[in-house]
Design an enzyme around this catalytic site. Sequence first.
Site, PDB file in Angstrom:
ATOM      1  N   ARG A  30     -11.180  -7.566  -0.028  1.00 56.29           N
ATOM      2  CA  ARG A  30     -11.191  -6.270   0.646  1.00 56.29           C
ATOM      3  C   ARG A  30      -9.790  -5.908   1.129  1.00 56.29           C
ATOM      4  O   ARG A  30      -9.066  -6.765   1.660  1.00 56.29           O
ATOM      5  CB  ARG A  30     -12.175  -6.285   1.818  1.00 56.29           C
ATOM      6  CG  ARG A  30     -13.588  -6.505   1.367  1.00 56.29           C
ATOM      7  CD  ARG A  30     -14.632  -6.255   2.430  1.00 56.29           C
ATOM      8  NE  ARG A  30     -15.924  -6.748   1.964  1.00 56.29           N
ATOM      9  CZ  ARG A  30     -16.693  -6.144   1.062  1.00 56.29           C
ATOM     10  NH1 ARG A  30     -16.314  -4.973   0.559  1.00 56.29           N
ATOM     11  NH2 ARG A  30     -17.828  -6.681   0.666  1.00 56.29           N
ATOM     12  N   ASP A  31      -9.442  -4.622   0.921  1.00 55.67           N
ATOM     13  CA  ASP A  31      -8.141  -4.146   1.390  1.00 55.67           C
ATOM     14  C   ASP A  31      -8.100  -4.230   2.910  1.00 55.67           C
ATOM     15  O   ASP A  31      -9.061  -3.880   3.603  1.00 55.67           O
ATOM     16  CB  ASP A  31      -7.906  -2.703   0.912  1.00 55.67           C
ATOM     17  CG  ASP A  31      -6.448  -2.302   1.013  1.00 55.67           C
ATOM     18  OD1 ASP A  31      -5.804  -2.134  -0.039  1.00 55.67           O
ATOM     19  OD2 ASP A  31      -5.946  -2.161   2.158  1.00 55.67           O
ATOM     20  N   ILE A  32      -6.982  -4.678   3.445  1.00 55.18           N
ATOM     21  CA  ILE A  32      -6.836  -4.868   4.888  1.00 55.18           C
ATOM     22  C   ILE A  32      -6.762  -3.525   5.626  1.00 55.18           C
ATOM     23  O   ILE A  32      -7.013  -3.470   6.840  1.00 55.18           O
ATOM     24  CB  ILE A  32      -5.586  -5.733   5.163  1.00 55.18           C
ATOM     25  CG1 ILE A  32      -5.678  -6.415   6.509  1.00 55.18           C
ATOM     26  CG2 ILE A  32      -4.306  -4.920   5.032  1.00 55.18           C
ATOM     27  CD1 ILE A  32      -4.628  -7.505   6.711  1.00 55.18           C
ATOM     28  N   ASN A  88      -1.465   1.783  -8.610  1.00 56.04           N
ATOM     29  CA  ASN A  88      -0.193   2.415  -8.249  1.00 56.04           C
ATOM     30  C   ASN A  88       0.938   1.622  -8.884  1.00 56.04           C
ATOM     31  O   ASN A  88       0.970   0.386  -8.800  1.00 56.04           O
ATOM     32  CB  ASN A  88      -0.041   2.445  -6.725  1.00 56.04           C
ATOM     33  CG  ASN A  88      -1.055   3.345  -6.050  1.00 56.04           C
ATOM     34  OD1 ASN A  88      -1.401   4.398  -6.565  1.00 56.04           O
ATOM     35  ND2 ASN A  88      -1.560   2.912  -4.898  1.00 56.04           N
ATOM     36  N   VAL A  97       2.980  -3.595  -3.029  1.00 55.94           N
ATOM     37  CA  VAL A  97       2.878  -5.016  -3.378  1.00 55.94           C
ATOM     38  C   VAL A  97       3.131  -5.123  -4.879  1.00 55.94           C
ATOM     39  O   VAL A  97       2.378  -4.559  -5.685  1.00 55.94           O
ATOM     40  CB  VAL A  97       1.502  -5.598  -3.004  1.00 55.94           C
ATOM     41  CG1 VAL A  97       1.411  -7.059  -3.447  1.00 55.94           C
ATOM     42  CG2 VAL A  97       1.253  -5.472  -1.500  1.00 55.94           C
ATOM     43  N   HIS A 101      -2.429  -4.997  -9.027  1.00 56.37           N
ATOM     44  CA  HIS A 101      -3.746  -4.968  -8.383  1.00 56.37           C
ATOM     45  C   HIS A 101      -4.396  -3.642  -8.711  1.00 56.37           C
ATOM     46  O   HIS A 101      -3.729  -2.606  -8.744  1.00 56.37           O
ATOM     47  CB  HIS A 101      -3.635  -5.166  -6.865  1.00 56.37           C
ATOM     48  CG  HIS A 101      -2.620  -4.293  -6.208  1.00 56.37           C
ATOM     49  ND1 HIS A 101      -1.266  -4.555  -6.274  1.00 56.37           N
ATOM     50  CD2 HIS A 101      -2.741  -3.149  -5.493  1.00 56.37           C
ATOM     51  CE1 HIS A 101      -0.605  -3.617  -5.614  1.00 56.37           C
ATOM     52  NE2 HIS A 101      -1.476  -2.739  -5.136  1.00 56.37           N
ATOM     53  N   HIS A 103      -7.053  -1.027  -7.326  1.00 59.79           N
ATOM     54  CA  HIS A 103      -7.870  -0.603  -6.195  1.00 59.79           C
ATOM     55  C   HIS A 103      -9.224  -0.116  -6.730  1.00 59.79           C
ATOM     56  O   HIS A 103      -9.269   0.689  -7.669  1.00 59.79           O
ATOM     57  CB  HIS A 103      -7.219   0.579  -5.467  1.00 59.79           C
ATOM     58  CG  HIS A 103      -5.886   0.310  -4.863  1.00 59.79           C
ATOM     59  ND1 HIS A 103      -5.706   0.136  -3.507  1.00 59.79           N
ATOM     60  CD2 HIS A 103      -4.645   0.225  -5.414  1.00 59.79           C
ATOM     61  CE1 HIS A 103      -4.415  -0.045  -3.249  1.00 59.79           C
ATOM     62  NE2 HIS A 103      -3.746  -0.002  -4.393  1.00 59.79           N
TER      63      HIS A 103
HETATM   64  P1  AMP Z   1      -0.237  -0.571  -3.179  1.00 60.44           P
HETATM   65  O1  AMP Z   1       0.336   0.301  -2.085  1.00 60.44           O
HETATM   66  O2  AMP Z   1      -0.910   0.185  -4.280  1.00 60.44           O
HETATM   67  O3  AMP Z   1       0.797  -1.566  -3.681  1.00 60.44           O
HETATM   68  O4  AMP Z   1      -1.425  -1.390  -2.503  1.00 60.44           O
HETATM   69  C1  AMP Z   1      -1.223  -2.517  -1.702  1.00 60.44           C
HETATM   70  C2  AMP Z   1      -2.463  -2.641  -0.866  1.00 60.44           C
HETATM   71  O5  AMP Z   1      -2.493  -3.948  -0.317  1.00 60.44           O
HETATM   72  C3  AMP Z   1      -2.532  -1.651   0.302  1.00 60.44           C
HETATM   73  O6  AMP Z   1      -3.685  -0.831   0.166  1.00 60.44           O
HETATM   74  C4  AMP Z   1      -2.594  -2.571   1.524  1.00 60.44           C
HETATM   75  O7  AMP Z   1      -3.442  -2.071   2.535  1.00 60.44           O
HETATM   76  C5  AMP Z   1      -3.118  -3.857   0.932  1.00 60.44           C
HETATM   77  N1  AMP Z   1      -2.771  -5.072   1.662  1.00 60.44           N
HETATM   78  C6  AMP Z   1      -1.559  -5.406   2.180  1.00 60.44           C
HETATM   79  N2  AMP Z   1      -1.626  -6.635   2.755  1.00 60.44           N
HETATM   80  C7  AMP Z   1      -2.896  -7.066   2.586  1.00 60.44           C
HETATM   81  C8  AMP Z   1      -3.596  -8.259   2.965  1.00 60.44           C
HETATM   82  N3  AMP Z   1      -2.981  -9.267   3.620  1.00 60.44           N
HETATM   83  N4  AMP Z   1      -4.904  -8.378   2.654  1.00 60.44           N
HETATM   84  C9  AMP Z   1      -5.533  -7.370   1.995  1.00 60.44           C
HETATM   85  N5  AMP Z   1      -4.934  -6.221   1.597  1.00 60.44           N
HETATM   86  C10 AMP Z   1      -3.631  -6.078   1.898  1.00 60.44           C
END
Ligand code: AMP
Length: 115
Positions: A30-32, A88, A97, A101, A103
């Site tokens: 799950r996204d944080i 993204n 990140v 990944h 979403h």
């Molecule tokens: P992006 O901006 O597309 O690279 O997505 C990165 C996603 O990772 C964002 O939606 C963040 O909320 C999510 N994220 C960052 N750190 C964590 C974490 N420790 N656990 C879960 N999701 C995270």
Amino acid sequence: MNSDCLFCAIAAGDIPADIVHRDDRVIAFRDIDPKAPVHVLVVPTAHHATAADMGTADPELSGRVLAVAGEVAAAEGIAESGYRIVANTGDAAGQTVHHVHVHVLGGRDLTWPPG
Ligand code: AMP
Ligand code: ZN
């Protein structure tokens, strides 16, 4: 494994996450900072910076990631109502990140075009 990479660390179990799927090549958690009632990230355990990089280097893995995205949507109860998958890529798209990944977003009406 990239020692500076957040999602490599989650895949290795070094940083905790709310994991909803794990197999030999793919995890989902799950996204944080969720942007919808369902917001799960589907992540290959191998490090590839972008979806394009993964698609070139390992097409089979790319298929596995998409299959898991569909399985997550079904398990979360949004397969019938509809959902969005997003990868993204790069700065202009807001990739924060740099480990690929997907979403999986759903549980509410999603507007189009995205911001
Ligand atoms: P992006 O901006 O597309 O690279 O997505 C990165 C996603 O990772 C964002 O939606 C963040 O909320 C999510 N994220 C960052 N750190 C964590 C974490 N420790 N656990 C879960 N999701 C995270
Ligand atoms: Zn990584």
